[in-house]
Write an enzyme that holds these catalytic residues in place. Sequence first.
Site, PDB file in Angstrom:
ATOM      1  N   ARG A  61     -12.455 -67.630 -76.384  1.00  0.00           N
ATOM      2  CA  ARG A  61     -13.905 -67.846 -76.464  1.00  0.00           C
ATOM      3  C   ARG A  61     -14.566 -66.833 -77.392  1.00  0.00           C
ATOM      4  NH1 ARG A  61     -15.917 -68.187 -70.317  1.00  0.00           N
ATOM      5  NH2 ARG A  61     -14.889 -66.168 -70.302  1.00  0.00           N
ATOM      6  N   ASP A 105     -13.846 -73.052 -73.163  1.00  0.00           N
ATOM      7  CA  ASP A 105     -13.699 -72.504 -71.827  1.00  0.00           C
ATOM      8  C   ASP A 105     -12.446 -73.115 -71.190  1.00  0.00           C
ATOM      9  OD1 ASP A 105     -13.863 -72.016 -69.150  1.00  0.00           O
ATOM     10  OD2 ASP A 105     -16.057 -72.225 -69.075  1.00  0.00           O
ATOM     11  N   LYS A 176       3.767 -62.294 -66.800  1.00  0.00           N
ATOM     12  CA  LYS A 176       3.671 -61.841 -65.416  1.00  0.00           C
ATOM     13  C   LYS A 176       2.222 -61.517 -65.106  1.00  0.00           C
ATOM     14  CE  LYS A 176       4.271 -56.882 -65.752  1.00  0.00           C
ATOM     15  NZ  LYS A 176       3.015 -56.447 -65.218  1.00  0.00           N
ATOM     16  N   HIS A 206       8.907 -58.107 -70.435  1.00  0.00           N
ATOM     17  CA  HIS A 206       9.149 -57.475 -71.737  1.00  0.00           C
ATOM     18  C   HIS A 206      10.245 -56.412 -71.677  1.00  0.00           C
ATOM     19  CE1 HIS A 206       6.430 -54.263 -70.388  1.00  0.00           C
ATOM     20  NE2 HIS A 206       6.898 -53.528 -71.370  1.00  0.00           N
ATOM     21  N   LYS A 210      13.728 -55.198 -74.506  1.00  0.00           N
ATOM     22  CA  LYS A 210      13.982 -53.868 -75.091  1.00  0.00           C
ATOM     23  C   LYS A 210      15.457 -53.799 -75.473  1.00  0.00           C
ATOM     24  CE  LYS A 210      10.410 -51.544 -72.359  1.00  0.00           C
ATOM     25  NZ  LYS A 210       9.420 -50.947 -73.238  1.00  0.00           N
ATOM     26  N   GLU A 244       5.471 -43.177 -66.472  1.00  0.00           N
ATOM     27  CA  GLU A 244       4.466 -43.281 -67.535  1.00  0.00           C
ATOM     28  C   GLU A 244       3.506 -42.101 -67.438  1.00  0.00           C
ATOM     29  OE1 GLU A 244       3.099 -47.445 -68.393  1.00  0.00           O
ATOM     30  OE2 GLU A 244       3.313 -47.552 -66.231  1.00  0.00           O
ATOM     31  N   HIS A 268      10.094 -55.503 -63.775  1.00  0.00           N
ATOM     32  CA  HIS A 268      10.903 -54.636 -64.646  1.00  0.00           C
ATOM     33  C   HIS A 268      12.015 -53.900 -63.879  1.00  0.00           C
ATOM     34  CE1 HIS A 268       7.663 -55.665 -67.177  1.00  0.00           C
ATOM     35  NE2 HIS A 268       6.870 -54.647 -66.912  1.00  0.00           N
ATOM     36  N   LYS A 368       2.458 -44.065 -62.596  1.00  0.00           N
ATOM     37  CA  LYS A 368       1.557 -43.737 -63.698  1.00  0.00           C
ATOM     38  C   LYS A 368       1.126 -42.284 -63.564  1.00  0.00           C
ATOM     39  CE  LYS A 368      -0.091 -48.323 -64.752  1.00  0.00           C
ATOM     40  NZ  LYS A 368       0.656 -48.524 -65.994  1.00  0.00           N
TER      41      LYS A 368
END
Length: 542
Positions: A61, A105, A176, A206, A210, A244, A268, A368
Amino acid sequence: MVNDPGLTISESAARGTADDCVLVLIGALGDLARRKLYPALYRLAAEGLLSPDFTLVGVDRVADDDASYAKAIGESLATADDTGGSVNPDALDRLTRGARYIKGDLTDPALYRAITATLESITAAGGSANRMFYLAIPPSLFLRVIESLSKSGAAPRTQENEEQQKGPWTRLIIEKPFGRDLASGRTLNTELLARFAEPQLYRIDHYLGKETVQNILAFRFANAIFEPLWDRGSIASVQITAAETVGVETRGSYYEEAGVVRDMFQNHLMQLLATTAMEPPGAMTATAVRDEKVKLLRAVRRFDAVALRESVVLGQYAAGTIKGEHVPAYRDEPAVAPDSTTPTYAALRVFVDNWRWEGVPFYLRSGKRLATRVSEIAIRFRRAPGVLWPRAARRTMDANELVVRIQPDEGITLSFQAKRPGAALSLTPEMELSPVRMRFSYAEDFGGAPGPAYETLLLDAMLGEATLFARSDEVEQAWSIVDPIVAIAGPDHTPEFYPAGSDGPIAANAMLAADGAFWRGLISGLPPGREPAPRQKEPAAR
Ligand code: BG6
């Protein structure tokens, strides 16, 4: 270590140019498309791997017309990490030539009529009749979009077996999360399979794209030395880490709903576990590899009440310091509730109840705002008997460890014991043993860092190669493992708070200490696991 010096990563990845197709990117100017998908498509264009008969159709949009869409792609590439900001105009032109934009939309049936009409007009003008739909949209819209694509005729069901299929193909790439839990994951699969055949569906994870994750299979099954040791007889434990330094950034509202277990473990970490522990497949085909992964996931012991208490640690980051910079607590991030209990860290002790792995703990952790960004799989072998060595040497003698570094500094390291040099330390009671390392480094051996995962996965999907995508039963098995953890990680559960920039919650160290084990340290230079982060008080609600 030695490799074929004439082989570059991109050459080895190049199994041929992608099939011709029209790629319909739904969520064309969203965060994922801008940060990951255009850079990956651009690299494919730059490496000559996109079919000359490739057309991009953006659905969103945001832009006004085809020209402003093409311009927005150029702008995204100029700032993307994966292109390093330098964009080759020819490759950009190859990617955006003929690109179409459909503004609308996603809840409006007229949009799907427009998509169908655009696809038909592209084919009528001599363009490809193969259709690839990429759903880069919030999960709340999945079901509606899938239904509308199917009903409008834009995405027809094709034959069960693509190899037998004669006409043009239609495939869907789905991002996902595949549901919120086992029940909704099943519903999503049921809805998808009511409209499409499984071989049309490419559920993207993803991590599987790798290079280093794919290399686990090559390492295990193309070498004769390690596989005979790959079981409970030789391996004491396995540690899988995805740490991370970033926080939730702008994704607070998504993350509040997801938390680390849905965001990282269901997909993952379960994929890393399955790839590391599965049996050799009968062949390197999508069916055989995925069959083995499913078998492995089925053998993972489910978390009962005792395991939930003793083998699960959930944490949330408090304020702290990362790379010298003060960073806020999770509860102070935008779009996060001031009293949120969402876990941003989890550590699990997992057992695989099969012949190969009985009794071997797999320690999984992800979080994280940890001290370092590192994803790795560490295989810790059993210690050699120390009986031959003097007491001092026995104290410094460590177990062999094989570490598959997924990122950064991609590579594989094997540590083993060597005698510390020095005449004074020759075979006397003072003699010392010390761990040394043999290292394979992608950068050194292949002359560069591996390409981004999305590049591999997009090419695979365009080639009809589904090995690196999750099948419906894989997704459901993974949900059934993490479901009980997701269930306890609700508002009644208080996670342990860990300071941003630390190794995570202390309870995670205690969980391994109970087994006489320790986490590999995230902060380089500190003895692994021996310097727990100071316990942090629960921050007051704002
Ligand atoms: C994504 C998660 O799937 O993986 C993110 O949604 C996470 O929260 C990311 O940051 C990590 O991926 P990578 O490739 O940076 O390890």
